[in-house]
Structures are given as C-alpha cells and as structure tokens.
Design a protein around this motif. Structure first.
Motif, PDB file in Angstrom:
ATOM      1  N   ALA A 122       0.831  -1.212   0.000  1.00  0.00           N
ATOM      2  CA  ALA A 122       0.000   0.000   0.000  1.00  0.00           C
ATOM      3  C   ALA A 122       0.865   1.261   0.000  1.00  0.00           C
ATOM      4  O   ALA A 122       0.502   2.276  -0.582  1.00  0.00           O
ATOM      5  N   ALA A 123       2.036   1.181   0.631  1.00  0.00           N
ATOM      6  CA  ALA A 123       2.898   2.370   0.715  1.00  0.00           C
ATOM      7  C   ALA A 123       3.871   2.470  -0.465  1.00  0.00           C
ATOM      8  O   ALA A 123       4.667   3.407  -0.519  1.00  0.00           O
ATOM      9  N   LEU A 317      11.659  -1.181  10.487  1.00  0.00           N
ATOM     10  CA  LEU A 317      10.777  -0.019  10.502  1.00  0.00           C
ATOM     11  C   LEU A 317       9.360  -0.443  10.872  1.00  0.00           C
ATOM     12  O   LEU A 317       8.941  -1.562  10.564  1.00  0.00           O
ATOM     13  N   THR A 318       8.619   0.476  11.495  1.00  0.00           N
ATOM     14  CA  THR A 318       7.175   0.270  11.661  1.00  0.00           C
ATOM     15  C   THR A 318       6.512   0.562  10.311  1.00  0.00           C
ATOM     16  O   THR A 318       7.141   1.132   9.409  1.00  0.00           O
ATOM     17  N   PHE A 319       5.222   0.261  10.201  1.00  0.00           N
ATOM     18  CA  PHE A 319       4.509   0.571   8.956  1.00  0.00           C
ATOM     19  C   PHE A 319       4.517   2.085   8.723  1.00  0.00           C
ATOM     20  O   PHE A 319       4.678   2.550   7.603  1.00  0.00           O
ATOM     21  N   ALA A 323       6.124   4.133   5.572  1.00  0.00           N
ATOM     22  CA  ALA A 323       5.336   5.060   4.739  1.00  0.00           C
ATOM     23  C   ALA A 323       5.995   6.442   4.719  1.00  0.00           C
ATOM     24  O   ALA A 323       6.051   7.101   3.673  1.00  0.00           O
ATOM     25  N   SER A 324       6.505   6.862   5.869  1.00  0.00           N
ATOM     26  CA  SER A 324       7.146   8.182   5.936  1.00  0.00           C
ATOM     27  C   SER A 324       8.436   8.203   5.097  1.00  0.00           C
ATOM     28  O   SER A 324       8.728   9.172   4.395  1.00  0.00           O
ATOM     29  N   MET A 325       9.186   7.098   5.122  1.00  0.00           N
ATOM     30  CA  MET A 325      10.384   7.012   4.284  1.00  0.00           C
ATOM     31  C   MET A 325      10.000   7.092   2.805  1.00  0.00           C
ATOM     32  O   MET A 325      10.633   7.815   2.018  1.00  0.00           O
TER      33      MET A 325
END
Ligand code: PEP
Ligand code: MN
Length: 358
Positions: A122-123, A317-319, A323-325
């Motif tokens: 999704a990301a 990493l967390t989800f 997504a932020s990366m």
C-alpha cells in the motif's frame, strides 16, 4: 577482450569466431548490442593475448577486437555499456525507476507476513522481502521457518502481486528456494561462497548479491562474475555496509560504492540501510542518501511490531516509518534521476582502446 561483429555479419561468421575461441581453450559469451553481436572471450589468455587479438581481428565478419582492462570481464561496462535491466513479474530493476524491496527480516508467521506485505504494498513497495533460512551469528538464535516460510512468501505473492526475494544459504537449498521465490538473495556472509555462486549462476531466477562485510568492490564484482560466467546474467548488487572501527552503527554504509559501481559495471545497484546501520532511526536518512547518489533501489526491513521481532528488532521499521520514508524518497528520486551523468559516456574515462580493422 571482446569481439564486435560487423552489423551485416551472419550466423556462420559469428559461429566461426566462437569456434576459434573454443579451439583456444577459452569460452565465448555473446550478446546483441544494437545492430552488432558482441562476443566476450573469457578464460586464461596469458601471453597469447596479442596473437589472439590479431587472429580474431582477421576473421570474417569481425569489425573490431578490444581488450577488457577489468578482471570482472562480463560484468564490466567496457564489455557491456548498456545498463542491465531486470524484469520480475511487474517489477523492473535498473531502468531508472525506483525499486523498493521491503518486508520483515524473518518470516515469523503467515499473519505477520501478510500484514506486512499488505502494508508495504500500500505504501509503494515493488518487491516483498522475508528471510526463510536465516544466517544468524549465534546458533541459539531463531534460524527461520525454512520451507514453511517459503510457502508463506509464495502465498503473499499471490495475495499482493509482488515478486518475492529471500536468501539461499547453501547449494542444496537452491532448488527449493527457486521453486518458491522470484529473486534469490546471497547474504553478506556468503558473498565468496564460490560453490553457492556457481549454483545460483545455473538457475533462471535473478540473484541479488549482497556485499561481503569485509569485501572490496573488486572482490564483490569478481563474485558477481562467478554468477554471470556460470550462465546467469541477471545479477543485482546490494551495498549493505562494511565493517569498520565504528561502533555506533552496525556497519558503515559505503555510499561511494553506488556511483563507483555504476561506473564500473552495468549491473543494477540496491542500497540496504537497515543492515548497514542496525538502527531504526538511521534507516530513513541513509535510504534518502542512497537514492540521492543514484541507487536503483532500496531494501529495508519492516515489521508490524519491530520491538517483538525474532531477529533484527532494533532496525526494522514500523509501517508508519516505512510510509514516511517512502513519502520522503519519491521527490528525491524524481529530482536526481535526471542529474546523474550517463554512465555509458563515463566509460570514456576508463581509457578503453580498441584494435579496429577500419
Ligand atoms: C538479510 O537481508 O536478511 C540479511 C541477513 O542481510 P545481510 O546478509 O546483508 O546481513
Ligand atoms: Mn535482518
């Protein structure tokens, strides 16, 4: 050395050159470059080089014969100026697009893998990673779910459409891993396991070769050469950090390796900031750095609850973190993709000269 055939050379002339090479006890490797068939000559040429070059240059249909100065003959840009582009399902690696390999360090359960696969897809991930056979420093640590994990990875591919990559640790695992996975990974500890390199060189799947943590760039490219010369041209290189005196990070990311490799080789280059740093909060900045220096993609570890992970809990990493990366990476990639010089032009700097008949 490599032989460039004239654009009007026919099959008989190409075969004539190949037979000459074989009769010398050497091996020909050919590929098509635009209108020309190009044939590399590999093996121990020794002091027969000058004689062989002029003999080959005199054969019918030959346009030129050029020495390859690098020891990694088939992997060198001298022999193969165009970038190698690898296609696996819908993913394309090395064409200027941004490849994102993401997923857990280890596959721990079906639910953990599916949840992570859905989130990274999704990301914007383009390839799903997940360890099935784990090379652990301690024999008492979690060693991976093995074939059970391979089955979950194949199910996750069906579910998300993402191709999957996983590590193969020994030649006896190659058959089973290639049955389930789309890309085979060679880990840092096995970069110079020559029987494993030869074994993955004989399969049809692309191979991602991680840099040995104590290996020079040349040793790494020679390891790639084992795979390519065994018959598998689809090799991806992954810079994952090397061991230095620094202790704040798990390894030291050799960021210069990325443009250097693009200069030396046509093979695509991926950066793994997770194993390079060993620290979650350093993954995003180094992923950005990797893309900024022209990496073809990034590999990162992502887990639904990193602190509970059975391996590499500190760096996954967390989800949200993933997504932020991704949000930060996209504009950097858009910005830099046009800034990097044409690596084909840069081969001029290698000082390549040819013996031409014309
Ligand atoms: C991995 O990517 O799962 C891994 C073990 O990495 P490395 O071989 O770079 O340590
Ligand atoms: Mn890991």
């Amino acid at each position: 050395m490599f032989v460039v055939m004239a654009s009007n050379a026919g099959e008989a002339e190409v075969n004539g050159v190949k037979s000459h090479i074989l009769a010398e006890g050497l091996t020909p490797f050919d590929h098509r470059s635009g209108d020309h068939v190009v044939i590399a000559v590999v093996g121990e040429v020794g002091d027969q080089k000058a004689r062989l070059m002029s003999q080959l240059a005199a054969l019918a249909g030959v346009e030129s014969v050029t020495p390859i100065s690098r020891p990694f003959k088939l992997s060198s840009r001298e022999f193969h100026p165009q970038d190698t582009v690898i296609r696996v399902l819908d993913a394309v690696i090395g064409d200027g697009s941004l490849t994102i390999m993401a997923g857990p360090c280890s596959v721990e359960s079906r639910e953990q893998l599916f949840e992570t696969a859905d989130a990274v897809r999704a990301a914007g991930a383009t390839i799903l990673r997940g360890g099935a056979f784990k090379p652990r420093t301690s024999p008492y640590s979690f060693q991976g779910l093995g074939v059970e994990a391979l089955r979950y990875l194949a199910e996750a591919r069906e579910r998300t459409g993402l191709p999957v990559i996983t590590e193969v640790m020994e030649p006896s695992q190659v058959d089973i891993v290639q049955e389930y996975a789309d890309i085979l990974q060679i880990g840092t500890r096995n970069m110079q396991n020559y029987s494993l390199l030869t074994a993955v060189g004989r399969v049809q799947r692309p191979v991602m070769l991680k840099r040995g943590y104590g290996a020079t760039i040349e040793e790494w490219l020679m390891a790639a050469e084992y795979i390519v010369s065994s018959g598998n041209p689809n090799v991806i290189l992954c810079e994952r950090g090397i061991r230095t005196f620094e202790t704040y990070t798990r390894n030291t990311l050799d960021i210069a390796a990325v443009p250097l490799l693009h200069h030396l080789t046509h093979l695509p280059v991926i950066v793994d900031p997770s194993h390079a740093t060993g620290k979650r909060w350093l993954v995003k900045p180094l992923a950005l750095a990797g893309v900024a220096v022209g990496a073809d993609g990034i590999m990162v570890e992502v887990h639904p609850h990193p602190e509970e992970a059975l391996s590499d809990a500190e760096q996954q990493l967390t989800f949200e973190g993933f997504a932020s990366m991704m949000t930060a990476l996209r504009p950097i990639h858009e910005h830099v993709r046009h800034l990097h010089g044409d690596p084909v032009l840069s081969t001029a700097a290698l000082g390549v000269g040819g013996t031409s008949k014309h």
